[in-house]
Design a protein around this motif. Structure first.
Motif, PDB file in Angstrom:
ATOM      1  N   ASP A  44       3.750 -45.292  95.713  1.00 27.34           N
ATOM      2  CA  ASP A  44       5.035 -45.805  95.570  1.00 27.34           C
ATOM      3  C   ASP A  44       5.938 -44.688  95.681  1.00 27.34           C
ATOM      4  OD1 ASP A  44       6.363 -48.091  94.520  1.00 27.34           O
ATOM      5  OD2 ASP A  44       6.712 -46.948  92.539  1.00 27.34           O
ATOM      6  N   SER A  45       5.898 -43.516  95.149  1.00 24.35           N
ATOM      7  CA  SER A  45       6.698 -42.552  95.385  1.00 24.35           C
ATOM      8  C   SER A  45       7.086 -42.069  96.962  1.00 24.35           C
ATOM      9  CB  SER A  45       6.381 -41.346  94.720  1.00 24.35           C
ATOM     10  OG  SER A  45       5.203 -40.581  95.328  1.00 24.35           O
ATOM     11  N   THR A  46       6.038 -42.488  97.878  1.00 23.25           N
ATOM     12  CA  THR A  46       6.375 -42.505  99.220  1.00 23.25           C
ATOM     13  C   THR A  46       7.081 -43.542  99.884  1.00 23.25           C
ATOM     14  OG1 THR A  46       4.388 -41.071  99.384  1.00 23.25           O
ATOM     15  CG2 THR A  46       5.166 -41.964 101.554  1.00 23.25           C
ATOM     16  N   TRP A  47       6.700 -44.918  99.566  1.00 19.39           N
ATOM     17  CA  TRP A  47       6.948 -46.011 100.306  1.00 19.39           C
ATOM     18  C   TRP A  47       7.971 -47.011  99.739  1.00 19.39           C
ATOM     19  CZ3 TRP A  47       5.654 -45.503 105.266  1.00 19.39           C
ATOM     20  CH2 TRP A  47       4.598 -44.542 105.668  1.00 19.39           C
ATOM     21  N   SER A  48       8.298 -46.878  98.443  1.00 21.16           N
ATOM     22  CA  SER A  48       9.019 -47.792  97.753  1.00 21.16           C
ATOM     23  C   SER A  48      10.472 -47.340  98.206  1.00 21.16           C
ATOM     24  CB  SER A  48       8.916 -47.493  96.082  1.00 21.16           C
ATOM     25  OG  SER A  48      10.117 -48.582  95.449  1.00 21.16           O
ATOM     26  N   ARG A  49      11.265 -48.764  98.572  1.00 21.23           N
ATOM     27  CA  ARG A  49      12.914 -48.431  98.816  1.00 21.23           C
ATOM     28  C   ARG A  49      13.377 -48.709  97.741  1.00 21.23           C
ATOM     29  NH1 ARG A  49      14.940 -53.775  99.622  1.00 21.23           N
ATOM     30  NH2 ARG A  49      13.718 -55.377  99.902  1.00 21.23           N
ATOM     31  N   PHE A  50      12.777 -49.144  96.307  1.00 21.92           N
ATOM     32  CA  PHE A  50      13.568 -49.098  95.026  1.00 21.92           C
ATOM     33  C   PHE A  50      13.633 -47.925  94.289  1.00 21.92           C
ATOM     34  CE2 PHE A  50      11.561 -53.275  96.690  1.00 21.92           C
ATOM     35  CZ  PHE A  50      12.579 -54.162  96.627  1.00 21.92           C
ATOM     36  N   ARG A  51      13.176 -46.971  94.549  1.00 23.91           N
ATOM     37  CA  ARG A  51      13.051 -45.653  93.908  1.00 23.91           C
ATOM     38  C   ARG A  51      13.751 -44.750  94.604  1.00 23.91           C
ATOM     39  NH1 ARG A  51       7.055 -44.029  91.719  1.00 23.91           N
ATOM     40  NH2 ARG A  51       8.134 -42.013  91.812  1.00 23.91           N
ATOM     41  N   ALA A  52      14.738 -44.221  93.715  1.00 25.88           N
ATOM     42  CA  ALA A  52      15.779 -43.048  94.131  1.00 25.88           C
ATOM     43  C   ALA A  52      15.034 -41.817  94.755  1.00 25.88           C
ATOM     44  CB  ALA A  52      16.697 -42.665  93.211  1.00 25.88           C
ATOM     45  N   ASP A  53      13.756 -41.563  94.164  1.00 27.79           N
ATOM     46  CA  ASP A  53      13.193 -40.438  94.505  1.00 27.79           C
ATOM     47  C   ASP A  53      11.992 -40.607  95.718  1.00 27.79           C
ATOM     48  OD1 ASP A  53      11.510 -41.851  92.981  1.00 27.79           O
ATOM     49  OD2 ASP A  53      10.438 -40.204  91.976  1.00 27.79           O
ATOM     50  N   SER A  54      12.120 -41.760  96.346  1.00 25.47           N
ATOM     51  CA  SER A  54      11.245 -42.032  97.451  1.00 25.47           C
ATOM     52  C   SER A  54      11.209 -41.282  98.782  1.00 25.47           C
ATOM     53  CB  SER A  54      10.679 -43.342  97.591  1.00 25.47           C
ATOM     54  OG  SER A  54      11.734 -44.121  98.112  1.00 25.47           O
ATOM     55  N   LEU A  55      10.435 -41.136  99.406  1.00 21.86           N
ATOM     56  CA  LEU A  55      10.717 -40.645 100.904  1.00 21.86           C
ATOM     57  C   LEU A  55      11.348 -41.747 101.589  1.00 21.86           C
ATOM     58  CD1 LEU A  55      10.125 -38.691 103.177  1.00 21.86           C
ATOM     59  CD2 LEU A  55       7.701 -39.578 103.411  1.00 21.86           C
ATOM     60  N   VAL A  56      10.848 -42.935 101.373  1.00 18.88           N
ATOM     61  CA  VAL A  56      11.689 -43.984 102.132  1.00 18.88           C
ATOM     62  C   VAL A  56      13.173 -43.840 101.936  1.00 18.88           C
ATOM     63  CG1 VAL A  56      11.974 -46.562 102.247  1.00 18.88           C
ATOM     64  CG2 VAL A  56       9.911 -45.498 102.645  1.00 18.88           C
ATOM     65  N   THR A  57      13.539 -43.621 100.789  1.00 24.10           N
ATOM     66  CA  THR A  57      15.077 -43.479 100.313  1.00 24.10           C
ATOM     67  C   THR A  57      15.696 -42.344 101.049  1.00 24.10           C
ATOM     68  OG1 THR A  57      14.747 -44.600  98.173  1.00 24.10           O
ATOM     69  CG2 THR A  57      16.560 -43.181  98.343  1.00 24.10           C
ATOM     70  N   ARG A  58      14.897 -41.350 101.079  1.00 22.81           N
ATOM     71  CA  ARG A  58      15.470 -40.204 101.974  1.00 22.81           C
ATOM     72  C   ARG A  58      15.724 -40.474 103.141  1.00 22.81           C
ATOM     73  NH1 ARG A  58      12.140 -35.526 102.219  1.00 22.81           N
ATOM     74  NH2 ARG A  58      10.284 -36.145 101.434  1.00 22.81           N
ATOM     75  N   VAL A  59      14.722 -41.298 103.819  1.00 24.23           N
ATOM     76  CA  VAL A  59      14.794 -41.562 105.301  1.00 24.23           C
ATOM     77  C   VAL A  59      15.926 -42.756 105.504  1.00 24.23           C
ATOM     78  CG1 VAL A  59      13.675 -42.946 107.184  1.00 24.23           C
ATOM     79  CG2 VAL A  59      12.417 -41.624 105.776  1.00 24.23           C
ATOM     80  N   SER A  60      16.402 -43.405 104.498  1.00 21.35           N
ATOM     81  CA  SER A  60      17.646 -44.496 104.605  1.00 21.35           C
ATOM     82  C   SER A  60      18.818 -43.606 104.419  1.00 21.35           C
ATOM     83  CB  SER A  60      17.387 -45.233 103.188  1.00 21.35           C
ATOM     84  OG  SER A  60      17.806 -44.576 102.304  1.00 21.35           O
ATOM     85  N   VAL A  61      18.741 -42.282 103.938  1.00 20.49           N
ATOM     86  CA  VAL A  61      20.147 -41.721 103.705  1.00 20.49           C
ATOM     87  C   VAL A  61      20.530 -40.542 105.087  1.00 20.49           C
ATOM     88  CG1 VAL A  61      21.088 -39.693 102.491  1.00 20.49           C
ATOM     89  CG2 VAL A  61      19.721 -41.475 101.325  1.00 20.49           C
ATOM     90  N   ALA A  62      19.638 -40.207 105.693  1.00 23.01           N
ATOM     91  CA  ALA A  62      19.971 -39.152 106.860  1.00 23.01           C
ATOM     92  C   ALA A  62      18.790 -39.390 107.948  1.00 23.01           C
ATOM     93  CB  ALA A  62      20.119 -37.799 106.449  1.00 23.01           C
ATOM     94  N   PRO A  63      19.319 -39.280 109.271  1.00 20.27           N
ATOM     95  CA  PRO A  63      18.134 -39.226 110.293  1.00 20.27           C
ATOM     96  C   PRO A  63      17.545 -37.756 110.355  1.00 20.27           C
ATOM     97  CG  PRO A  63      20.458 -38.937 111.150  1.00 20.27           C
ATOM     98  CD  PRO A  63      20.482 -39.386 109.748  1.00 20.27           C
ATOM     99  N   GLY A  64      16.609 -37.990 110.807  1.00 18.93           N
ATOM    100  CA  GLY A  64      15.648 -36.496 111.035  1.00 18.93           C
ATOM    101  C   GLY A  64      14.263 -36.882 111.393  1.00 18.93           C
TER     102      GLY A  64
END
Length: 290
Positions: free
Chosen positions: A42-62
């Motif tokens: 969940d901490s990797t793939w959830s788009r509903f968590r502010a601390d997830s990796l998916v959320t980081r991907v949604s903020v900045a390219p890289g």
């Protein structure tokens, strides 16, 4: 309970209810390990968590490093993206948010449906390496819950538990030798069934427009070419060896002719249309009520 006398381990994870049934109680250390795996996923793939990796991907390219299970997801999604002409895509997250299925669960559309970007325009995903050229909202919900079912099954087997039955709110995996008779939920009335199917060793996953539905005709199964909900199909079931594949194919049946999928995957299926008609594969062993 799939078998009389079996023990049940229930918990909440990735936003849904889980039940793991086994002949003997699951040992405390194994329980802790299963819960830890759910939290890690969940901490990797959830788009509903502010601390997830998916959320980081949604903020900045890289460029991002992903866990080992990403390789299977990438291969399966890429294949289904191609077979569907882009209709099934892991980039559907922003389209879901646009229609109100956002991290705040607002369930209020923010405007007209929007199609997600084309895969090759913004995303390179090879195994555990993900590179984006723009912020993107990944949503692997079409296969992710099924994959997590498989990961938990792997933990059970590695700890000497060969017989088990996992129910992840309708995504089912029978790890035992004895078939389990499963009811097929009516797409318009969750208190009724439209039929039954015997689930032997393997997985049965369903997708339906009445699950995670809100507003007027809004639900979570979107066509990636338009960003709008699919209207012609209301429910699907897929049986396959792995839960990840069954989960993904249940969604793909909304978007791809079953005959096309059968050329690439070994599975059986049932599809119910909005006009009340149904289609099913020659290998589907279920019985539909009249």
């Amino acid at each position: 309970m799939p078998h009389p006398g079996w023990q049940n381990f229930g918990f909440d994870g990735i936003g849904t209810r889980w039940e793991i049934s086994t002949p003997a109680p699951v040992a405390p250390a194994l329980r802790a390990g299963l819960l830890a795996e759910v939290e890690r996923y969940d901490s990797t793939w959830s788009r509903f968590r502010a601390d997830s990796l998916v959320t980081r991907v949604s903020v900045a390219p890289g460029q991002y490093g992903l866990p080992a299970e990403a390789s299977g997801l990438a291969a399966l999604y890429r294949q289904l993206y191609s077979l569907s002409g882009g209709a099934m895509t892991p980039l559907i997250g922003k389209s879901l948010e646009q229609l109100g299925y956002d991290p705040q669960y607002s369930l209020r559309p923010h405007g007209a449906a929007i199609a997600p970007p084309a895969w090759d325009d913004v995303l390179e995903w090879h195994g555990t390496s993900l590179t984006t050229t723009a912020p993107v909202v990944l949503d692997i919900g079409a296969a992710g819950k099924g994959q997590l079912v498989d990961l938990l099954a792997g933990q059970l087997r590695s700890h000497g538990v060969p017989d088990f039955f996992i129910d992840a709110s309708g995504d089912l995996l029978n790890g035992g030798r004895q078939p389990v008779q499963v009811a097929l939920e009516h797409p318009y009335d969750a208190t009724k069934a439209i039929g039954t199917v015997p689930l032997g060793s393997g997985a049965l996953c369903a997708s339906a427009s009445n699950r995670r539905a809100w507003g007027d005709g809004l639900h979570h199964v979107l066509d990636g070419t338009t960003g709008a909900p699919v209207r012609t199909v209301v429910a699907t079931w897929a049986l396959a060896d792995s839960a990840m594949e069954a989960d993904a194919l249940a969604t793909a049946l909304f978007l791809v002719p079953a005959a096309d999928l059968e050329q690439h995957f070994r599975f059986s299926w049932l599809k119910v249309f909005s006009n009340g008609s149904a289609e099913y594969s020659a290998a589907f062993e279920g019985a539909l009520f009249t």
